[in-house]
Design a protein around this motif. Structure first.
Motif, PDB file in Angstrom:
ATOM      1  N   ASP A 181       6.767   7.534  -4.980  1.00  0.00           N
ATOM      2  CA  ASP A 181       6.538   8.164  -5.930  1.00  0.00           C
ATOM      3  C   ASP A 181       4.898   8.839  -5.793  1.00  0.00           C
ATOM      4  N   GLU A 182       4.828  10.097  -5.911  1.00  0.00           N
ATOM      5  CA  GLU A 182       3.465  10.522  -6.132  1.00  0.00           C
ATOM      6  C   GLU A 182       2.865  10.295  -7.260  1.00  0.00           C
ATOM      7  N   PRO A 183       1.733   9.483  -7.231  1.00  0.00           N
ATOM      8  CA  PRO A 183       0.722   9.242  -8.526  1.00  0.00           C
ATOM      9  C   PRO A 183       0.440  10.394  -9.069  1.00  0.00           C
ATOM     10  N   PRO A 193      -6.846  17.211   7.659  1.00  0.00           N
ATOM     11  CA  PRO A 193      -5.843  16.842   6.940  1.00  0.00           C
ATOM     12  C   PRO A 193      -6.751  15.551   6.183  1.00  0.00           C
ATOM     13  N   ASN A 194      -6.188  15.314   4.956  1.00  0.00           N
ATOM     14  CA  ASN A 194      -6.788  14.171   4.090  1.00  0.00           C
ATOM     15  C   ASN A 194      -5.756  13.167   3.760  1.00  0.00           C
ATOM     16  N   VAL A 195      -6.011  12.018   3.917  1.00  0.00           N
ATOM     17  CA  VAL A 195      -5.305  10.843   3.424  1.00  0.00           C
ATOM     18  C   VAL A 195      -5.786   9.815   2.568  1.00  0.00           C
ATOM     19  N   PHE A 196      -5.095   9.246   1.666  1.00  0.00           N
ATOM     20  CA  PHE A 196      -5.600   8.214   0.671  1.00  0.00           C
ATOM     21  C   PHE A 196      -4.725   6.906   0.915  1.00  0.00           C
ATOM     22  N   VAL A 197      -5.361   5.804   1.077  1.00  0.00           N
ATOM     23  CA  VAL A 197      -4.773   4.738   0.999  1.00  0.00           C
ATOM     24  C   VAL A 197      -5.058   3.801  -0.177  1.00  0.00           C
ATOM     25  N   ARG A 198      -3.842   3.556  -0.862  1.00  0.00           N
ATOM     26  CA  ARG A 198      -4.277   2.929  -2.324  1.00  0.00           C
ATOM     27  C   ARG A 198      -3.305   1.630  -2.320  1.00  0.00           C
ATOM     28  N   PRO A 199      -3.726   0.446  -3.062  1.00  0.00           N
ATOM     29  CA  PRO A 199      -2.978  -0.534  -3.283  1.00  0.00           C
ATOM     30  C   PRO A 199      -2.041  -0.276  -4.416  1.00  0.00           C
ATOM     31  N   LEU A 200      -0.809  -0.872  -4.396  1.00  0.00           N
ATOM     32  CA  LEU A 200       0.240  -0.509  -5.369  1.00  0.00           C
ATOM     33  C   LEU A 200       0.368  -1.893  -6.206  1.00  0.00           C
ATOM     34  N   PHE A 223       0.911  -1.281  -0.010  1.00  0.00           N
ATOM     35  CA  PHE A 223      -0.020   0.073   0.016  1.00  0.00           C
ATOM     36  C   PHE A 223       0.961   1.278   0.008  1.00  0.00           C
ATOM     37  N   GLN A 224       0.560   2.416  -0.603  1.00  0.00           N
ATOM     38  CA  GLN A 224       0.690   3.627  -0.417  1.00  0.00           C
ATOM     39  C   GLN A 224      -0.236   4.654   0.065  1.00  0.00           C
ATOM     40  N   ILE A 225       0.436   5.246   0.969  1.00  0.00           N
ATOM     41  CA  ILE A 225      -0.562   5.981   2.184  1.00  0.00           C
ATOM     42  C   ILE A 225      -0.187   7.496   1.712  1.00  0.00           C
ATOM     43  N   LEU A 226      -1.147   8.088   0.777  1.00  0.00           N
ATOM     44  CA  LEU A 226      -0.832   9.491   0.417  1.00  0.00           C
ATOM     45  C   LEU A 226      -1.395  10.652   1.600  1.00  0.00           C
ATOM     46  N   VAL A 227      -0.388  11.443   1.876  1.00  0.00           N
ATOM     47  CA  VAL A 227      -1.029  12.425   2.932  1.00  0.00           C
ATOM     48  C   VAL A 227      -1.110  13.832   2.262  1.00  0.00           C
ATOM     49  N   CYS A 228      -1.906  14.462   2.289  1.00  0.00           N
ATOM     50  CA  CYS A 228      -2.040  15.899   1.553  1.00  0.00           C
ATOM     51  C   CYS A 228      -1.000  16.692   2.274  1.00  0.00           C
ATOM     52  N   VAL A 239       4.711   5.982   2.729  1.00  0.00           N
ATOM     53  CA  VAL A 239       4.097   7.153   2.921  1.00  0.00           C
ATOM     54  C   VAL A 239       4.549   8.014   1.706  1.00  0.00           C
ATOM     55  N   ALA A 240       3.751   8.700   1.253  1.00  0.00           N
ATOM     56  CA  ALA A 240       4.147   9.759   0.121  1.00  0.00           C
ATOM     57  C   ALA A 240       3.078  11.072   0.283  1.00  0.00           C
ATOM     58  N   ALA A 241       3.746  12.159   0.016  1.00  0.00           N
ATOM     59  CA  ALA A 241       2.900  13.375   0.007  1.00  0.00           C
ATOM     60  C   ALA A 241       2.314  13.218  -1.479  1.00  0.00           C
TER      61      ALA A 241
END
Length: 111
Positions: free
Chosen positions: A71-73, A56-63, A4-9, A43-45
């Motif tokens: 890498d930021e998508p 604050p917003n977070v998105f969890v996505r499968p890689l 997983f990639q956890i994106l944090v705004c 974890v990525a920005a």
């Protein structure tokens, strides 16, 4: 096991007003402390989800198999968006969504 990639705004509202950097620190510490998560989660920005007032917003996505988690998508979509994250909620998201692969139904939204 799924990665997983956890994106944090880190846009101006989430980054400055909502101090999303504290969530990054907590996520990275939680992942580092768990041998299993350490091999599967990154974890990525993310520049901005466009829902600033809810941050604050977070998105969890499968890689994907060969995708780099650092890498930021370009864009994201699907079930994995978590608005209004708190320090307490981040721990639950690590355990349930990233750890068990099950989105936290009471907080997650389609994005």
């Amino acid at each position: 096991m799924r990665r997983f990639q956890i994106l944090v705004c880190d846009g101006p509202s989430c980054g400055i007003t909502h101090e999303s950097d504290r969530l990054v620190t907590l996520l990275k510490a939680g992942i580092a402390a768990d041998p299993e998560l350490k091999t599967r989660c990154h974890v990525a920005a993310f520049n901005c989800f466009g829902r600033c007032s809810e941050g604050p917003n977070v998105f969890v996505r499968p890689l994907a198999p060969n995708e780099k988690g650092e890498d930021e998508p370009r864009e994201v979509s699907g079930l994995g968006f978590y608005p209004g994250m708190t320090e307490e909620k981040v721990a639950t998201i690590l355990e349930r969504h990233a750890g068990e692969g099950t989105p936290v139904a009471e907080w997650v939204e389609e994005y």
